[in-house]
Design an enzyme around this catalytic site. Structure first.
Site, PDB file in Angstrom:
ATOM      1  N   THR A 241      55.720  32.867  97.458  1.00 18.09           N
ATOM      2  CA  THR A 241      54.344  33.178  97.077  1.00 18.09           C
ATOM      3  C   THR A 241      53.604  33.726  98.294  1.00 18.09           C
ATOM      4  OG1 THR A 241      53.271  31.063  97.656  1.00 18.09           O
ATOM      5  CG2 THR A 241      54.434  31.154  95.556  1.00 18.09           C
ATOM      6  N   CYS A 242      52.416  34.280  98.039  1.00 14.41           N
ATOM      7  CA  CYS A 242      51.570  34.779  99.138  1.00 14.41           C
ATOM      8  C   CYS A 242      50.159  34.948  98.590  1.00 14.41           C
ATOM      9  CB  CYS A 242      52.125  36.082  99.695  1.00 14.41           C
ATOM     10  SG  CYS A 242      52.189  37.435  98.488  1.00 14.41           S
ATOM     11  N   GLY A 243      49.423  35.928  99.093  1.00 16.43           N
ATOM     12  CA  GLY A 243      48.068  36.142  98.610  1.00 16.43           C
ATOM     13  C   GLY A 243      48.022  36.862  97.276  1.00 16.43           C
TER      14      GLY A 243
END
Length: 283
Positions: A241-243
């Protein structure tokens, strides 16, 4: 120690040697955060690697979604790529304007739609330019090709699946954002977003996968040690995951180089999770 999937990373010399090979197609995946105040398409039009076509991450997406650059449907992606002149038989080499940033998102997108013959240019456009290699500003007139997209559901996760995974802990969650954002110590760059991370997540900032001097990917031994240091078990499944689903793909790429076969990207990432009032959050 060598990469297990070494053919997914191409050196600048390797690309130079095959730049005019008929079945090799170069893709410029330049994309920037709003805070950078740069425009990927404009930079591509000003200068690019000769023959490269431009992949607009925001346009070649599900533009009907409220979330940024979500995957489009297979039929839409087939049409988009065909119009770009990308065909089923192409070996695709992707680069970006940082070194290893948005190119990984495009690499992952092609693989998610069943096109595995895709690689990332090691060090990206900055390394190519520093070495004085050929550049062009000529517009590309693509020839329509046939591109067949088949969605591989094993490579992408949605909100419901990630929510269920918190309880089952079947897959490990690995967040690519910087440590301060992961811990909720700094506000998110998008308005209306909560700070923190998905419960149970581990953190590995995507920037750590590259050499800070030249932007190339760490060698296999260093890359392996880096993932091991996070506490990731590379035998078990991983969801990155990330932004907003861009740099999560950098982690997926790194794991792929090391031979991990069970890695998925949470497409909505924090742009989705952090904007809701019904998702649990840790800081």
């Amino acid at each position: 120690m060598s990469y297990v999937n070494s053919d997914s990373l191409v050196s600048t010399q390797g690309l130079a040697d095959h730049l005019v090979t008929p079945d090799v197609l170069v893709v410029d995946a330049g994309w920037f955060l709003p805070s950078e105040e740069r425009n990927g398409r404009e930079e591509y039009e000003n200068v690019h690697i000769p023959g490269a076509v431009f992949f607009d991450i925001d346009a070649y997406a599900d533009t009907g979604s409220d979330l940024p650059h979500m995957l489009p449907g297979p039929d839409a992606f087939s049409s988009m790529m065909g119009h770009m002149g990308i065909g089923d038989g192409h070996r695709i080499i992707v680069y970006d304007r940082h070194g290893l940033f948005s190119a990984a998102r495009v690499w992952w997108t092609f693989r998610t739609f069943g096109h595995d013959d895709v690689a990332i240019l090691d060090g990206g456009f900055p390394k190519w330019e520093r070495e004085g290699r050929p550049l062009s500003n000529l517009p590309i007139i693509p020839r329509e090709r046939s591109f067949t997209a088949r969605l591989n559901n094993l490579m992408v996760r949605d909100l419901t699946q990630v929510r269920k995974n918190i309880d089952s802990a079947k897959a490990q969650l690995l967040d690519a954002r910087g440590g301060a954002r992961f811990r909720g110590e700094t506000p998110e760059p998008r308005e209306g977003m909560s700070a923190g991370h998905i419960p149970g997540s581990l953190n590995l900032p995507y920037t750590e996968l590259s050499d800070p001097e030249d932007g190339t990917v760490l060698d296999a031994e260093a890359l392996s040690a880096l993932f091991d240091a996070t506490g990731i078990n590379r035998v078990r499944p991983v969801i990155t995951t990330c932004g907003s689903g861009i740099t999560a793909c950098v982690l997926a790429f790194g794991l792929h180089l090391l031979g991990h076969r069970d890695v998925a990207v949470y497409d909505g990432s924090w742009a989705e999770w952090g904007s809701r009032d019904d998702t649990p959050i840790e800081t």
